[in-house]
Design a protein around this motif. Structure first.
Motif, PDB file in Angstrom:
ATOM      1  N   VAL A 141      40.906  29.527 -84.146  1.00 16.28           N
ATOM      2  CA  VAL A 141      39.634  29.626 -84.860  1.00 16.28           C
ATOM      3  C   VAL A 141      39.008  31.008 -84.701  1.00 16.28           C
ATOM      4  CG1 VAL A 141      38.141  28.786 -83.005  1.00 16.28           C
ATOM      5  CG2 VAL A 141      37.556  28.285 -85.369  1.00 16.28           C
ATOM      6  N   HIS A 209      39.819  28.106 -94.191  1.00 14.17           N
ATOM      7  CA  HIS A 209      38.423  27.670 -94.223  1.00 14.17           C
ATOM      8  C   HIS A 209      37.909  27.610 -95.651  1.00 14.17           C
ATOM      9  CE1 HIS A 209      38.328  28.218 -89.868  1.00 14.17           C
ATOM     10  NE2 HIS A 209      39.016  29.305 -90.083  1.00 14.17           N
ATOM     11  N   ARG A 255      38.183  41.540 -96.055  1.00 21.05           N
ATOM     12  CA  ARG A 255      39.122  40.876 -95.163  1.00 21.05           C
ATOM     13  C   ARG A 255      39.654  39.560 -95.710  1.00 21.05           C
ATOM     14  NH1 ARG A 255      39.982  41.598 -90.265  1.00 21.05           N
ATOM     15  NH2 ARG A 255      40.000  39.395 -89.803  1.00 21.05           N
ATOM     16  N   VAL A 332      34.698  23.555 -91.416  1.00 21.88           N
ATOM     17  CA  VAL A 332      33.815  24.431 -92.169  1.00 21.88           C
ATOM     18  C   VAL A 332      34.645  25.125 -93.238  1.00 21.88           C
ATOM     19  CG1 VAL A 332      31.899  24.856 -90.607  1.00 21.88           C
ATOM     20  CG2 VAL A 332      34.048  26.039 -90.227  1.00 21.88           C
ATOM     21  N   TYR A 334      33.498  27.508 -95.300  1.00 22.50           N
ATOM     22  CA  TYR A 334      32.530  28.499 -95.760  1.00 22.50           C
ATOM     23  C   TYR A 334      33.141  29.553 -96.662  1.00 22.50           C
ATOM     24  CZ  TYR A 334      34.730  31.496 -92.325  1.00 22.50           C
ATOM     25  OH  TYR A 334      35.660  32.222 -91.637  1.00 22.50           O
TER      26      TYR A 334
ATOM     27  N   GLN B  20      35.449  40.722 -86.518  1.00 19.68           N
ATOM     28  CA  GLN B  20      35.417  39.393 -87.109  1.00 19.68           C
ATOM     29  C   GLN B  20      34.052  38.735 -86.943  1.00 19.68           C
ATOM     30  OE1 GLN B  20      38.784  37.002 -86.561  1.00 19.68           O
ATOM     31  NE2 GLN B  20      40.197  38.712 -86.427  1.00 19.68           N
ATOM     32  N   ASP B  23      33.061  36.210 -89.743  1.00 17.74           N
ATOM     33  CA  ASP B  23      33.857  34.980 -89.722  1.00 17.74           C
ATOM     34  C   ASP B  23      33.499  34.108 -88.522  1.00 17.74           C
ATOM     35  OD1 ASP B  23      35.343  35.229 -92.020  1.00 17.74           O
ATOM     36  OD2 ASP B  23      36.899  36.440 -91.066  1.00 17.74           O
ATOM     37  N   LEU B  24      33.372  34.755 -87.357  1.00 15.45           N
ATOM     38  CA  LEU B  24      33.092  33.986 -86.138  1.00 15.45           C
ATOM     39  C   LEU B  24      31.738  33.299 -86.228  1.00 15.45           C
ATOM     40  CD1 LEU B  24      34.480  36.512 -83.514  1.00 15.45           C
ATOM     41  CD2 LEU B  24      35.447  34.288 -84.094  1.00 15.45           C
ATOM     42  N   ALA B  26      30.216  32.324 -88.881  1.00 11.54           N
ATOM     43  CA  ALA B  26      30.323  31.201 -89.821  1.00 11.54           C
ATOM     44  C   ALA B  26      31.003  30.010 -89.159  1.00 11.54           C
ATOM     45  CB  ALA B  26      31.103  31.631 -91.058  1.00 11.54           C
ATOM     46  N   ARG B  27      32.004  30.288 -88.316  1.00 11.67           N
ATOM     47  CA  ARG B  27      32.752  29.186 -87.713  1.00 11.67           C
ATOM     48  C   ARG B  27      31.960  28.513 -86.585  1.00 11.67           C
ATOM     49  NH1 ARG B  27      38.623  32.358 -87.946  1.00 11.67           N
ATOM     50  NH2 ARG B  27      38.325  32.913 -90.118  1.00 11.67           N
ATOM     51  N   VAL B 316      35.099  30.363 -79.326  1.00 14.41           N
ATOM     52  CA  VAL B 316      34.493  29.604 -80.423  1.00 14.41           C
ATOM     53  C   VAL B 316      34.278  28.148 -80.004  1.00 14.41           C
ATOM     54  CG1 VAL B 316      34.872  28.704 -82.761  1.00 14.41           C
ATOM     55  CG2 VAL B 316      35.354  31.108 -82.256  1.00 14.41           C
TER      56      VAL B 316
END
Lengths: 429, 429
Positions: A141, A209, A255, A332, A334, B20, B23-24, B26-27, B316
């Motif tokens: 993740v 995701h 990305r 998620v 997203y 990141q 992304d992180l 969002a996760r 995460v």
């Protein structure tokens, strides 16, 4: 705890719950008790399944107050979906092995899990006991997945392995697989790639995701794979496998890429690739991530016991979450990346053409590829006279351009027959 | 969030957290912010690491009120242990890549995590980015693991692979590995098996829910592996690998067995075994469980980026747990199985003896095996005269009986030299 369905997997779940009761209680902290099992015909005797737990009232069972976890192993869309949603609505957590439902309508299930704060675990839905979804959902993740390349259907791998090993034809290999119990009487879901496509949708969703359903997956089965295809692959140092491929398509900037490509088809992979050595009905999934590099997960992809093992792993996780008063992570999606059409996906083709043994044939063929902007990596002539063949291997090009080229070649007078067309994957791994 | 240590892994963690970040966030649901980085020399310039985050006051950093997660990538026992315990005591969760500490004193850390309700995640401590601990901790938690067989040290696998492929001797292969950066200037931890033994202890602990420390692990390195050993293995259709083996030893009664055997040594495995094809510095771990069957996990076992990927996956998970207000599962070592001494472990031996070319030698040797109650599977004579050799392969027997037999053989007049002794594993997989 309630169990919906008591077929091969369900029976195995009941057996393991009983046999491992002590261990499971120690690992969870409290005993796991089965309150009921919903089946269509409760009067039927099932070995090792306590008669008094059986009921035909699935709806009543999932909403009972003394049930906190619902295990769904009925399969198919309905009544599984209604029962799962009903369970989550009344505050229950759900463990399911239902790939068809997750691939068709995962979004509805995930939304319900979020809304009602329920757990929804489904490790058993892809690749049996191989821990694959949890690594993707949790271990990776914090990474950025580029590609997932998997052999996720045991039946078709068994058939293709037999064709490769014994030179069997498709029908012969299918019959053998049926005789040995590796293929069902109606093998459509497996050999036409529906099963693999559902799993590809679930994998793509987790890896990127982003929402992906089975209908988004480009799907081709293995019924058209011929002995010539398999022999051609062998000569090229490759092997034909039914692959589920989930790829992030790079963009000039950003990305996340331009979108994702999700597809299932038979393709040639080099014999040196770790997936090439996956034999018989085994499954394996290759994951390429930015930081983690290449990872492979291998094991038995189906069967009652392996699937039940995955169900029990989820069950312990959900039971621990319940004890702790907090559900686990919810999907998620997203990223909301578009799923690109197959025609825009860049692939490589391996093509065998039976041709007239005349000077100029090679030039004609090469010119047609050039017209479609497809670059040829190698071409060689095999045999002569009646047996003259051209074997063409292309560089990566838009799939639409490749298939259009092949269509045009079919109409050429000097091309007597397109003997084999096969995509080439994993060449750059 | 605080980072302890900023070497190869730490620098990579900082880079990924920055690259990141979107992304992180969002996760997890909230951004992950680094409050400080503890290093020994904060004045040193580190590329891509913000100078203002660096501090030499690790103790102060881990107890800061605005720090909720501590990432430990210093390695070694102290000060890592004190800092991790201090962090948990003040309510912080911990992500660590520290195999040495977990293998030496995991029990103390797990007890503290339980006592203070803190998360302790350590996927990066074994096999880099290969998701292995989470599958064992969670996916297989409802199953019954029989055996874990792993190549968990990249340096030694690289050296043995070179010896097998190029016929190189140990010293030559080690020098090449050092030149290419696969081995350190002081290779002791790798080649003597200390690194693999620490990982074996962590794996055994998870697989069997029982406390195991590095000191419990029987350990032999690869420095004594000769070209003759590797050539002998090749002739026998096998390959020599440094294996970490965690086995449940069956008892006459009871599911948990008599105890566990945890050991690290070079051994022969058949070339057909999936572990045999693990080349260069790659890692792979085979897990055999009752319901799941055989599973394999494969990937890069070391390096800054793969290890950082595993750290971020844990990060995460921990951040999600914090948001949800509940820690993840804590290790349970309820089984308390004894670790059996090596002498009681049942193994197989492959032995090459240089012998006098005299009739009766075979009988003498066979008699000695019989005296120790060791059953011979196959014996053959190779060469004659000065080059006469006996190659003996045994069935499974107590390791003490096998080594006692070999010791006795050394004293025989007709046995000029024991040319090679190697254990044989994975023959029954």
């Amino acid at each position: 705890m309630a169990l919906l369905g008591c077929g091969v997997v369900g029976t195995e779940v009941v057996r393991l719950l009983r046999e491992q009761a002590g261990d499971l209680a120690a690992r969870v902290g409290v005993p796991l008790e089965l309150a009921g099992i919903a089946v269509r015909r409760p009067e039927r005797v099932r070995e090792g399944v306590p008669r008094e737990l059986l009921t035909s009232d699935a709806q009543g069972l999932v909403t009972r107050d003394d049930v906190d976890i619902v295990i769904e192993v009925i399969g198919g869309i309905e009544p599984a979906r209604t029962l799962i949603l009903e369970a989550m609505k009344t505050g229950k957590s759900v463990v399911t092995a239902n790939k068809a439902l997750l691939a068709e309508d995962g979004a509805t299930l995930f939304a319900a899990a979020r809304e009602y704060g329920a757990d929804l675990y489904y490790e058993a839905s892809v690749a049996g006991a191989i821990p694959l979804l949890r690594p993707l959902r949790e271990s990776l993740v914090g990474d950025h997945v580029h590609r997932v390349l998997g052999i996720v259907n045991g039946t078709t791998n068994y058939i293709l392995d037999q064709m490769d090993t014994n030179g069997a034809g498709f029908n012969e290999a299918l019959e053998e697989a049926q005789a040995l119990g590796f293929a069902e009487a109606d093998p459509t879901a497996d050999v036409e790639g529906f099963d693999a496509a559902a799993k590809a949708a679930i994998l793509a969703q987790l890896a990127f995701h982003t929402p992906v359903t089975a209908a988004d997956v480009h799907r081709e089965g293995i019924t058209e794979v011929s002995s010539a295809d398999v022999a051609g692959a062998r000569e090229a140092g490759s092997v034909v496998k039914l692959l589920a491929i989930c790829e992030r398509v790079p963009a000039a900037e950003g990305r996340n890429g331009r979108g994702v490509s999700v597809r299932v088809y038979p393709a040639m992979i080099p014999r040196t690739h770790p997936l090439a050595s996956v034999r018989e009905a085994y499954n394996a999934v290759f994951v390429e991530a930015e930081s983690a590099g290449s990872l492979m997960f291998y094991g038995a992809g189906a069967g009652g016991a392996p699937t039940a093992s995955a169900v029990l792993g989820d069950l312990v996780a959900v039971a621990r979450n319940l004890r702790g008063g907090k559900p686990g992570p919810v999907e998620v999606t997203y990223a909301e990346l578009p799923v690109l059409p197959m025609g825009e996906t860049r692939t490589r083709y391996y093509i065998q053409l039976d041709v007239a043994d005349r000077s100029g044939v090679l030039a004609t063929v090469a010119t047609e590829f050039a017209k479609h902007d497809v670059s040829i990596q190698a071409v060689r002539q095999v045999g002569s006279g009646e047996d003259a063949q051209l074997v063409v291997v292309t560089h990566r090009a838009a799939d639409a351009a490749l298939s259009a080229t092949v269509e045009r070649l079919r109409s050429f007078e000097d091309v007597r027959r397109v003997a084999s067309v096969m995509r080439v994957e994993a060449d750059d791994v």
